[in-house]
Design an enzyme around this catalytic site. Structure first.
Site, mmCIF file in Angstrom:
data_model
loop_
_atom_site.group_PDB
_atom_site.id
_atom_site.type_symbol
_atom_site.label_atom_id
_atom_site.label_comp_id
_atom_site.label_asym_id
_atom_site.label_seq_id
_atom_site.Cartn_x
_atom_site.Cartn_y
_atom_site.Cartn_z
ATOM 1 N N HIS A 1 122.041 -71.843 -71.149
ATOM 2 C CA HIS A 1 121.326 -72.786 -71.603
ATOM 3 C C HIS A 1 121.766 -72.858 -73.396
ATOM 4 C CE1 HIS A 1 119.635 -73.490 -67.879
ATOM 5 N NE2 HIS A 1 119.235 -72.323 -67.762
ATOM 6 N N ARG B 1 126.667 -55.491 -78.559
ATOM 7 C CA ARG B 1 127.762 -55.417 -79.426
ATOM 8 C C ARG B 1 128.939 -54.660 -78.965
ATOM 9 N NH1 ARG B 1 124.618 -53.033 -84.376
ATOM 10 N NH2 ARG B 1 123.864 -51.409 -82.752
#
Length: 252
Positions: free
Chosen positions: A157, A212
């Site tokens: 979203h 990450r």
């Protein structure tokens, strides 16, 4: 007024005591097990069950999965569940890939190009894993993915509340491909976020939230995940110190 059950439970009347004794006896009733009779029955049941699940795997579950792959290699195996495949996209599976249990492959048709999920040769995907691809998820060779791992390349979203309320798709720049290198081990319940690259030979700890990149041959764990140490041998020829076993998720 007290209920009949409460009356029987607490009454000292002989009928109530007799009924309580009968119920207790029924709940704790057991039969002796004559091993010469019961053991062959159990072994027969286990054998029939194994044959049944073999038939389900070979003639139902594997054909169902392979029929929905854009391409698959030799020796591809599934478990005895039908995998959940939703949306329009390509599943590309290499040789000797084992997709165990029930795995979800979910495609979001947001971008002009067709989304794609790739599983490299000799990769093992365990029960209740989820792949959500709007662009591309690439899993290398000899990768072990434990139970309940989620890998996704899209937030699903928009971050903007008004756009989200209007039912709009996420921004294209928020949809970033995920790449899992060769020989990676991803522990139970880990989450791999959009845009992440996990380097070759790395280990992702149980429940890690990976937002990450993880360098090759590294052990990463935590929320958010961080590199705990290198998995390469130390310069003096000795391996780096071993972490407690609870740091690393077990593979099924």
């Amino acid at each position: 007024m007290p209920s009949l059950r409460a009356t029987v439970k607490h009454s000292n009347h002989w009928a109530a005591r007799l009924l309580r004794g009968a119920v207790y006896g029924a709940r704790n009733f057991t039969l002796p097990v004559p091993r010469p009779v019961v053991v062959p029955l159990v072994k027969g049941f286990i054998a029939l069950r194994a044959v049944y699940y073999w038939l389900v795997r070979v003639f139902v579950c594997e054909p169902f999965f392979k029929a929905q792959c854009a391409r698959y290699g030799d020796g591809v195996r599934t478990g005895t569940f039908l995998h959940w495949i939703m949306g329009a996209g390509d599943i590309v599976v290499g040789d000797r890939v084992h997709v165990e249990g029930k795995v979800s492959f979910i495609f979001a048709s947001i971008l002009p190009e067709r989304p794609r999920i790739e599983l490299g040769d000799d990769t093992y995907v365990s029960h209740l894993c989820t792949f959500i691809a709007a662009r591309r998820i690439t899993v290398g060779r000899h990768v072990h993915i434990a139970n309940g791992v989620t890998i996704f390349d899209s937030p699903g979203h928009p971050l903007d509340a008004e756009r989200r309320t209007a039912g709009m798709a996420p921004d294209p720049e928020d949809i970033r491909a995920v790449c899992i290198g060769d020989k990676v081990w991803i522990g139970t319940g880990a989450r791999i976020f959009p845009g992440v690259t996990v380097g070759e030979g790395s280990v992702i700890g149980m429940g890690a939230i990976v937002t990450r990149d993880v360098p090759p041959y590294s052990l990463a764990a935590g929320n958010p995940a961080r590199v705990i140490r290198s998995l390469r041998p130390a310069r003096d020829g000795h391996d780096a110190p071993t972490l407690p076993a609870t740091t690393i998720a077990t593979h099924p």
